[in-house]
Design an enzyme around this catalytic site. Structure first.
Site, PDB file in Angstrom:
ATOM      1  N   ASP A  51      -6.552  -3.993  -5.835  1.00  0.00           N
ATOM      2  CA  ASP A  51      -6.214  -2.665  -5.307  1.00  0.00           C
ATOM      3  C   ASP A  51      -4.770  -2.270  -5.636  1.00  0.00           C
ATOM      4  O   ASP A  51      -4.435  -1.096  -5.747  1.00  0.00           O
ATOM      5  CB  ASP A  51      -6.380  -2.612  -3.783  1.00  0.00           C
ATOM      6  N   ASP A  73       0.802  -1.229   0.000  1.00  0.00           N
ATOM      7  CA  ASP A  73       0.000   0.000   0.000  1.00  0.00           C
ATOM      8  C   ASP A  73       0.833   1.276   0.000  1.00  0.00           C
ATOM      9  O   ASP A  73       0.275   2.374   0.134  1.00  0.00           O
ATOM     10  CB  ASP A  73      -0.947   0.008   1.204  1.00  0.00           C
TER      11      ASP A  73
HETATM   12  N1  GLY Z   1      -7.414  -1.350  -0.342  1.00  0.00           N
HETATM   13  C1  GLY Z   1      -8.429  -1.761   0.524  1.00  0.00           C
HETATM   14  C2  GLY Z   1      -9.771  -1.293   0.157  1.00  0.00           C
HETATM   15  O1  GLY Z   1     -10.035  -0.864  -0.929  1.00  0.00           O
HETATM   16  O2  GLY Z   1     -10.618  -1.387   1.014  1.00  0.00           O
END
Ligand code: GLY
Length: 399
Positions: A172, A114
Site C-alpha cells: 500500500d 499513510d
Molecule cells: N491501506 C490499507 C488497505 O488497503 O486496507
C-alpha cells in the site's frame, strides 16, 4: 441536478473521440447517472457529518467514523473535491474545504506511512482545484513528516509502528510516494523524490513473486535484508490480496508517469497482466477480495480494489507505446467502470449511509468491514470517472 458546471481540462488525449451526447451513448449515460448519484449521496452524508467531528469511513453496519489519524481520513474530503470538479456544485466545494481543514494538523504527524493517503487525497485535491499556497505548504510539511520515516540504511519508508515485525513495509505504501514526487516538483528539492525512487526500487526487488503478484507485508532487518514476507489483510502469506495488487498497479503506473523510468512501466504491465489474465476473476471483473480466497465463487467482492484498478488502467492505457495494448487497458477499465456503475454496486440514492459504492472488503481476516461501502472505494471510483471522461474527450458538463 448539477449546477454551475465547470469546464474540466482533460488529463489525457490518447483516446479522444470527440464529444458525445448521453442520449446516444449508453456508457456516457451510465456515467452521468453515477455522477448524479454521487452528488446526491455526498449532499446527504456531508449534511449528516457537517456538525459532527470526524470522517465517514464505512458501514459495519453502523457508521464507522474516524478521526484525522485514521489512514482513510483524507478520502472523504478528497471525494468531495472530485465531486465538486465533476458537478460544479458549490455546496460540495464548501463541504470539501470544511472537511479538508479538519486535517490541518496531520501534516506534522509522524506515526504512519499513510500520510500520502491522508494529505495528498485531501489537500492534494484542494491544491489541484484551487492552486492555493496553503495546501502546497501543508503537502510539503506532510512530505517532511513522511520522509522522516525512511531509515537511511534500509532505504524504505517504514509503514507501521505496531506489530511484531522489525521494520514492516506494505505494498500500500507505494501509494504514498505520489505526494513525495509532487513535493520535489513544487519545492525544487530532490530529497523527496530520492526517497520515493529508492522505496519504489526496493519494493520492486523484494515485494513481488515470479508471477508479478505481491506480498502484502515485507519486513526488513536493520541491515536492510528481508526479515519476512507475508500478509496482514490477505487470505494467506502466499496469496494475492486483491487490493494489494491494485495498489501495486497504481503505484508503479504513477512512478513511471513521474520518472519516465521504463522499469516501472514494465512492472506495471506485468501486474496488469497478472490481474487481467487471472483465471479466478468473476465475469463482471470486480475481483474477489483475495484471488486465492478458498470460498471462491462465494467469496465477497472488493469494489474498492476494482475502482483502484480501473483508475490505474485508464492511466496506464495512456503510457504504453503499444497502442493495441493501451486499448486493451482502456477497454478493461471501461468495462470495470461500467459494471461498478450498475445497480449491483452503485447505491440507490438515500441508502448506503451516503456512500456511493457498495460491496467492498476492508480487513476480512480481522472480521472487519466485509461487504460494506468504503470511503476509498468512492474516492478511486470518482477518480476513474474523471479519467474516463478525459479519455473520451467529454467534459462533465456535456453529459
Ligand atoms: N491501506 C490499507 C488497505 O488497503 O486496507
Amino acid at each position: 441536478m448539477r449546477k454551475n458546471l465547470l469546464l474540466i481540462p482533460g488529463l489525457f488525449s490518447l483516446f479522444v473521440l470527440g464529444s458525445c451526447h448521453t442520449g446516444t451513448d449508453p456508457k456516457l449515460a451510465r456515467v452521468k447517472h453515477a455522477i448524479d448519484v454521487a452528488q446526491s449521496q455526498l449532499e446527504l452524508s456531508s449534511a449528516e457529518f457537517d456538525s459532527l467531528p470526524g470522517f465517514p469511513r464505512s458501514l459495519m453496519p453502523k457508521f464507522k467514523v474516524v478521526d484525522a489519524k485514521d489512514w482513510t481520513s483524507g478520502f472523504y474530503p478528497g471525494t468531495l473535491w472530485e465531486a465538486y470538479r465533476l458537478t460544479g456544485d458549490e455546496h460540495l466545494r464548501a463541504e470539501a474545504e470544511k472537511f479538508t481543514a479538519r486535517l490541518e494538523g496531520i501534516q506534522y504527524y509522524k506515526g504512519t506511512h499513510d500520510l500520502g493517503f491522508m494529505v495528498f487525497c485531501s489537500y492534494g485535491q484542494q491544491q489541484r482545484t484551487l492552486h492555493d499556497a496553503h495546501s502546497a505548504e501543508v503537502i510539503v510539511e506532510a512530505s517532511n513528516s513522511l520522509i522522516s520515516r525512511c531509515d537511511s540504511t534500509i532505504g524504505l519508508i517504514r509503514s507501521w509502528d505496531f506489530g511484531e515485525w522489525n521494520y514492516p513495509v506494505i505494498i500500500d505504501n507505494m501509494m504514498n510516494l505520489e505526494m513525495l514526487f509532487w513535493a520535489s516538483k513544487y519545492t525544487g528539492d530532490p530529497k523527496y523524490r530520492d526517497v520515493a525512487v529508492r522505496h519504489a526500487d526496493l519494493t520492486l526487488k523484494n515485494h513481488f513473486r515470479e508471477d508479478a503478484s505481491s506480498y502484502h507485508v515485507v519486513s526488513y532487518n536493520d541491515d536492510g535484508t528481508v526479515e519476512s514476507r507475508g500478509t496482514f489483510q490477505g487470505y494467506a502469506d502466499s496469496s494475492a490480496w486483491a487490493r494489494g495488487q491494485a495498489w501495486g498497479l497504481y503505484g508503479y503506473t504513477m512512478c513511471y508517469r513521474e520518472t519516465g523510468d521504463t522499469k516501472y512501466l514494465d512492472h506495471a504491465r506485468r501486474i496488469a497482466s497478472f490481474i487481467m489474465n487471472h483465471p479466478r476473476t468473476p465475469a463482471d471483473l470486480i475481483p474477489y477480495w483475495d484471488y486465492d480466497a478458498p470460498d471462491i465463487p462465494d467469496a465477497p467482492r472488493d469494489a474498492s480494489a476494482a475502482a483502484v484498478m480501473a483508475s490505474a488502467l485508464f492511466e496506464l492505457s495512456t503510457l504504453v507505446p503499444d497502442k493495441e495494448l493501451g486499448r486493451s487497458y482502456f477497454d478493461r477499465a471501461e468495462t470495470m467502470l461500467m459494471n461498478l456503475s450498475t445497480d449491483a454496486y452503485l447505491a440507490p440514492v438515500g441508502t448506503n449511509g451516503g456512500f456511493i459504492l457498495r460491496h467492498s472488503v476492508g480487513h476480512l481476516p480481522a472480521h472487519s468491514e466485509i461487504d460494506t461501502p468504503l470511503n476509498y472505494a468512492d474516492y478511486y471510483y470518482l477518480e476513474a470517472i474523471d479519467r474516463y471522461l478525459a479519455l473520451r474527450g467529454v467534459a462533465a458538463q456535456e453529459l
